[in-house]
Design a protein around this motif. Sequence first.
Motif, PDB file in Angstrom:
ATOM      1  N   GLU A  80      37.208  32.980  45.914  1.00 32.86           N
ATOM      2  CA  GLU A  80      36.065  33.055  45.010  1.00 32.86           C
ATOM      3  C   GLU A  80      35.230  34.306  45.288  1.00 32.86           C
ATOM      4  O   GLU A  80      34.802  35.010  44.363  1.00 32.86           O
ATOM      5  N   GLY A  81      35.008  34.583  46.572  1.00 31.01           N
ATOM      6  CA  GLY A  81      34.236  35.774  46.955  1.00 31.01           C
ATOM      7  C   GLY A  81      34.934  37.054  46.548  1.00 31.01           C
ATOM      8  O   GLY A  81      34.293  38.014  46.110  1.00 31.01           O
ATOM      9  N   LYS A  82      36.256  37.068  46.693  1.00 29.16           N
ATOM     10  CA  LYS A  82      37.032  38.248  46.279  1.00 29.16           C
ATOM     11  C   LYS A  82      36.860  38.485  44.788  1.00 29.16           C
ATOM     12  O   LYS A  82      36.638  39.616  44.344  1.00 29.16           O
ATOM     13  N   ALA A  83      36.940  37.423  44.002  1.00 29.21           N
ATOM     14  CA  ALA A  83      36.788  37.559  42.547  1.00 29.21           C
ATOM     15  C   ALA A  83      35.386  38.045  42.189  1.00 29.21           C
ATOM     16  O   ALA A  83      35.226  38.929  41.331  1.00 29.21           O
ATOM     17  N   LYS A  84      34.373  37.497  42.849  1.00 26.82           N
ATOM     18  CA  LYS A  84      33.001  37.916  42.549  1.00 26.82           C
ATOM     19  C   LYS A  84      32.759  39.366  42.965  1.00 26.82           C
ATOM     20  O   LYS A  84      32.066  40.108  42.263  1.00 26.82           O
ATOM     21  N   ALA A  85      33.328  39.777  44.105  1.00 26.33           N
ATOM     22  CA  ALA A  85      33.176  41.166  44.540  1.00 26.33           C
ATOM     23  C   ALA A  85      33.822  42.111  43.533  1.00 26.33           C
ATOM     24  O   ALA A  85      33.251  43.151  43.171  1.00 26.33           O
ATOM     25  N   SER A  86      35.000  41.739  43.065  1.00 20.63           N
ATOM     26  CA  SER A  86      35.692  42.554  42.068  1.00 20.63           C
ATOM     27  C   SER A  86      34.878  42.642  40.785  1.00 20.63           C
ATOM     28  O   SER A  86      34.738  43.727  40.195  1.00 20.63           O
ATOM     29  N   VAL A  90      33.235  46.000  39.054  1.00 23.29           N
ATOM     30  CA  VAL A  90      33.461  46.331  37.636  1.00 23.29           C
ATOM     31  C   VAL A  90      32.125  46.484  36.923  1.00 23.29           C
ATOM     32  O   VAL A  90      31.945  47.399  36.103  1.00 23.29           O
ATOM     33  N   GLY A  91      31.163  45.613  37.242  1.00 21.56           N
ATOM     34  CA  GLY A  91      29.833  45.708  36.623  1.00 21.56           C
ATOM     35  C   GLY A  91      29.141  47.011  36.961  1.00 21.56           C
ATOM     36  O   GLY A  91      28.539  47.656  36.084  1.00 21.56           O
ATOM     37  N   VAL A  92      29.221  47.422  38.228  1.00 18.08           N
ATOM     38  CA  VAL A  92      28.614  48.702  38.623  1.00 18.08           C
ATOM     39  C   VAL A  92      29.333  49.850  37.927  1.00 18.08           C
ATOM     40  O   VAL A  92      28.697  50.801  37.446  1.00 18.08           O
ATOM     41  N   SER A  93      30.659  49.741  37.829  1.00 12.56           N
ATOM     42  CA  SER A  93      31.432  50.777  37.147  1.00 12.56           C
ATOM     43  C   SER A  93      31.000  50.907  35.686  1.00 12.56           C
ATOM     44  O   SER A  93      30.807  52.027  35.176  1.00 12.56           O
ATOM     45  N   THR A 125      39.404  50.544  42.067  1.00 19.54           N
ATOM     46  CA  THR A 125      39.215  49.757  43.295  1.00 19.54           C
ATOM     47  C   THR A 125      39.140  48.272  42.966  1.00 19.54           C
ATOM     48  O   THR A 125      39.755  47.437  43.643  1.00 19.54           O
ATOM     49  N   ALA A 126      38.417  47.922  41.925  1.00 15.87           N
ATOM     50  CA  ALA A 126      38.316  46.514  41.511  1.00 15.87           C
ATOM     51  C   ALA A 126      39.686  45.977  41.120  1.00 15.87           C
ATOM     52  O   ALA A 126      40.033  44.839  41.463  1.00 15.87           O
TER      53      ALA A 126
END
Length: 170
Positions: A80-86, A90-93, A125-126
Motif C-alpha cells: 500500500e505504501g509503495k502504491a501511495k509513494a508512486s 506522479v502527482g509531483v510530476s 521513477t514512479a
Amino acid sequence: MVDPTISAETGTESAKNHFAKAVEEAKAGAQALADEYKDKLNQAKGEWTNEAKVRSGEAKDKANTFAADARTRAGEYAVEGKAKASQAIVGVSKLIDDNATLIDEKVGVKYGDYARSASKSLSETAARIDEKSLEELGDDAREFVRNSPGVAVGIAVGVGYVLARIFKGK
C-alpha cells in the motif's frame, strides 16, 4: 524365692528390647510415609511438567500465528505504501509539468525545459516503482546505500528532519 537382681535385669532388658523394636517400627513407618510422599511428589511433578509442556506448546503456536499475521499485514502495508509513494511522485510530476509553461514565461524556456525533464524523470521513477516488487526495491536500496553511504545518510537525515517538523506541529 526369686533373686530380685535377676528379675530387674530381665525387666530392663525386656524394656530395652521393646523400646528398640518400637523405635525400629517408628523408623520403618516414617520411611514408608516418606516413600509414599516421594511417589506422590514425583507424580505431581510429572503432571506439572506435562501441563507446562502443553501450555508452552500452546503459547508457541499462538506466537507463531501472531508473527505470521504480523508479516502478512506488514507486507500489505508495504504494498500500500509503495502504491501511495508512486502516486505521490506522479502527482509531483504532474504539478511540475503543469507549471512548466509558467516557468517558461517567468524565468525562461531553458528552466521550463529543466522542469519538464524533472517531471519526465519523476514519471519514469514512479513507473519503475510500480513495476518492481518490494524485494527488488529493497535490494536496490541496499545497493544504493553500499555504493553511496554518505548520500544515504544525508537523505535519512533530511527525511528525519521533515518528519520531525511535520509531527512536531501536531
